[in-house]
Design a protein around this motif. Structure first.
Motif, PDB file in Angstrom:
ATOM      1  N   PHE A 200       2.204  49.406  36.588  1.00 38.01           N
ATOM      2  CA  PHE A 200       3.381  48.929  37.324  1.00 38.01           C
ATOM      3  C   PHE A 200       4.288  48.161  36.361  1.00 38.01           C
ATOM      4  O   PHE A 200       3.861  47.199  35.723  1.00 38.01           O
ATOM      5  CB  PHE A 200       2.962  48.020  38.477  1.00 38.01           C
ATOM      6  N   GLY A 201       5.562  48.601  36.290  1.00 36.54           N
ATOM      7  CA  GLY A 201       6.539  47.923  35.437  1.00 36.54           C
ATOM      8  C   GLY A 201       6.913  48.750  34.221  1.00 36.54           C
ATOM      9  O   GLY A 201       6.338  48.588  33.147  1.00 36.54           O
ATOM     10  N   THR A 202       7.889  49.650  34.373  1.00 42.79           N
ATOM     11  CA  THR A 202       8.218  50.579  33.293  1.00 42.79           C
ATOM     12  C   THR A 202       8.734  49.863  32.044  1.00 42.79           C
ATOM     13  O   THR A 202       8.420  50.262  30.924  1.00 42.79           O
ATOM     14  CB  THR A 202       9.251  51.619  33.765  1.00 42.79           C
ATOM     15  N   ASP A 203       9.543  48.813  32.219  1.00 42.68           N
ATOM     16  CA  ASP A 203      10.057  48.095  31.057  1.00 42.68           C
ATOM     17  C   ASP A 203       8.919  47.478  30.253  1.00 42.68           C
ATOM     18  O   ASP A 203       8.922  47.514  29.018  1.00 42.68           O
ATOM     19  CB  ASP A 203      11.045  47.000  31.483  1.00 42.68           C
ATOM     20  N   ARG A 206       6.823  50.260  28.405  1.00 42.12           N
ATOM     21  CA  ARG A 206       7.539  51.280  27.634  1.00 42.12           C
ATOM     22  C   ARG A 206       7.093  51.322  26.174  1.00 42.12           C
ATOM     23  O   ARG A 206       6.897  52.396  25.593  1.00 42.12           O
ATOM     24  CB  ARG A 206       9.048  51.039  27.714  1.00 42.12           C
ATOM     25  N   GLY A 207       6.924  50.169  25.545  1.00 38.05           N
ATOM     26  CA  GLY A 207       6.509  50.154  24.143  1.00 38.05           C
ATOM     27  C   GLY A 207       5.146  50.788  23.925  1.00 38.05           C
ATOM     28  O   GLY A 207       4.935  51.534  22.963  1.00 38.05           O
ATOM     29  N   LEU A 208       4.231  50.506  24.844  1.00 38.47           N
ATOM     30  CA  LEU A 208       2.900  51.106  24.752  1.00 38.47           C
ATOM     31  C   LEU A 208       2.977  52.615  24.930  1.00 38.47           C
ATOM     32  O   LEU A 208       2.333  53.382  24.190  1.00 38.47           O
ATOM     33  CB  LEU A 208       1.978  50.498  25.813  1.00 38.47           C
ATOM     34  N   LEU A 209       3.773  53.058  25.896  1.00 36.43           N
ATOM     35  CA  LEU A 209       3.892  54.493  26.143  1.00 36.43           C
ATOM     36  C   LEU A 209       4.524  55.207  24.948  1.00 36.43           C
ATOM     37  O   LEU A 209       4.101  56.313  24.584  1.00 36.43           O
ATOM     38  CB  LEU A 209       4.730  54.730  27.407  1.00 36.43           C
ATOM     39  N   VAL A 232       3.238  55.757  35.857  1.00 32.26           N
ATOM     40  CA  VAL A 232       4.012  54.536  35.638  1.00 32.26           C
ATOM     41  C   VAL A 232       5.112  54.474  36.683  1.00 32.26           C
ATOM     42  O   VAL A 232       5.796  55.484  36.946  1.00 32.26           O
ATOM     43  CB  VAL A 232       4.641  54.511  34.231  1.00 32.26           C
ATOM     44  N   THR A 233       5.294  53.311  37.283  1.00 29.21           N
ATOM     45  CA  THR A 233       6.301  53.178  38.326  1.00 29.21           C
ATOM     46  C   THR A 233       6.780  51.740  38.430  1.00 29.21           C
ATOM     47  O   THR A 233       6.096  50.806  37.998  1.00 29.21           O
ATOM     48  CB  THR A 233       5.747  53.633  39.690  1.00 29.21           C
ATOM     49  N   ASP A 234       7.966  51.581  39.027  1.00 30.95           N
ATOM     50  CA  ASP A 234       8.504  50.257  39.368  1.00 30.95           C
ATOM     51  C   ASP A 234       8.505  50.038  40.876  1.00 30.95           C
ATOM     52  O   ASP A 234       8.951  48.987  41.338  1.00 30.95           O
ATOM     53  CB  ASP A 234       9.951  50.116  38.859  1.00 30.95           C
ATOM     54  N   ASP A 235       8.050  51.014  41.626  1.00 34.26           N
ATOM     55  CA  ASP A 235       8.146  50.974  43.079  1.00 34.26           C
ATOM     56  C   ASP A 235       6.783  50.660  43.699  1.00 34.26           C
ATOM     57  O   ASP A 235       5.819  51.387  43.456  1.00 34.26           O
ATOM     58  CB  ASP A 235       8.671  52.319  43.587  1.00 34.26           C
ATOM     59  N   VAL A 236       6.726  49.600  44.481  1.00 32.02           N
ATOM     60  CA  VAL A 236       5.463  49.172  45.092  1.00 32.02           C
ATOM     61  C   VAL A 236       4.895  50.262  45.982  1.00 32.02           C
ATOM     62  O   VAL A 236       3.695  50.583  45.914  1.00 32.02           O
ATOM     63  CB  VAL A 236       5.659  47.859  45.879  1.00 32.02           C
TER      64      VAL A 236
END
Length: 249
Positions: A200-203, A206-209, A232-236
């Protein structure tokens, strides 16, 4: 046939399944050590006794968690501040998982763990905390309604996987990364199956991905298909939907 011990000239000593020879032989017998009340208490710090402690932790953990309904483990930083977006996301995820019919398992500490436990408890669900003995004692957060404390990380990690149907991973530090890569390794090697992992939390991730894709995959250390082991998502709602759908309910 005579005495085998004598025929070996006391160069070998057997204690149960253990064979000691030459300089590794010890004075006395196991029974003597057991019944000798004049001895020191050093034995409680030795490896054979630690095995019993480890065994007892597995027994206590299995006993406490064996009757859990389907559950999801939620990970994240202990340093996440109450009221922050990550904390509020944790509360919403904990609540949503209970409403979807799942118990919530966390490490039982503050921050993101507390948030998920809070959401689960306030939704009327089972809110599990698996604590760990640390030099800086934290204790279980007040939103845990079923808690188990462990001495050993590897016992605790077994419980996270054995009694969960999937992971939701909020932004976190080394402990969170440890649990994430443990889960990814178990799925990649097929030690566990049908085990969804949601970041949870794309920002934040992102570095890891980017590193996984442009270093590990590009250098052939993992396959491109391994990047499909997680979402990966930002949506609950999406996070809850992904982890519960793939968990088989």
């Amino acid at each position: 046939m005579g005495n085998p011990e004598a025929s070996r000239g006391r160069r070998e000593q057997r204690r149960g399944p253990v064979v000691r020879r030459h300089g590794q032989m010890q004075a006395g017998t196991t029974d003597q050590h057991l019944l000798d009340t004049r001895g020191t208490a050093d034995w409680v710090h030795e490896d054979p006794f630690r095995v019993l402690r480890i065994q007892s932790e597995f027994v206590e953990g299995f006993g406490a968690l064996a009757e859990l309904p389907p559950a999801i483990s939620v990970f994240g930083s202990a340093r996440t501040k109450p009221g922050s977006p990550d904390y509020e996301a944790g509360v919403a995820i904990g609540r949503g998982l209970v409403e979807a019919g799942f118990a919530v398992i966390t490490g039982g500490g503050p921050g993101a763990m507390e948030a998920a436990n809070k959401g689960a408890m306030e939704a009327g669900g089972i809110s599990v905390g698996l604590g760990i003995e640390l030099p800086f004692e934290q204790g279980l957060n007040p939103y845990v309604n079923l808690g188990v404390d462990f001495r050993y990380f590897f016992v605790r990690k077994t419980m996270f996987v054995k009694y969960a149907s999937g992971f939701v991973v909020l932004p976190g530090g080394l402990g969170t990364l440890d649990e994430l890569f443990e889960a990814l390794t178990l799925v990649q090697t097929k030690k566990v199956t049908r085990f969804p992992i949601v970041l949870f939390g794309t920002d934040y991730w992102r570095g890891l991905l980017d590193w996984l894709e442009h270093t590990l995959v590009d250098q052939g250390k993992v396959s491109a298909a391994d990047l499909q082991l997680f979402h990966v998502t930002d949506d609950v709602e999406e996070a809850i939907g992904l982890v519960t759908k793939e968990a088989g309910t």
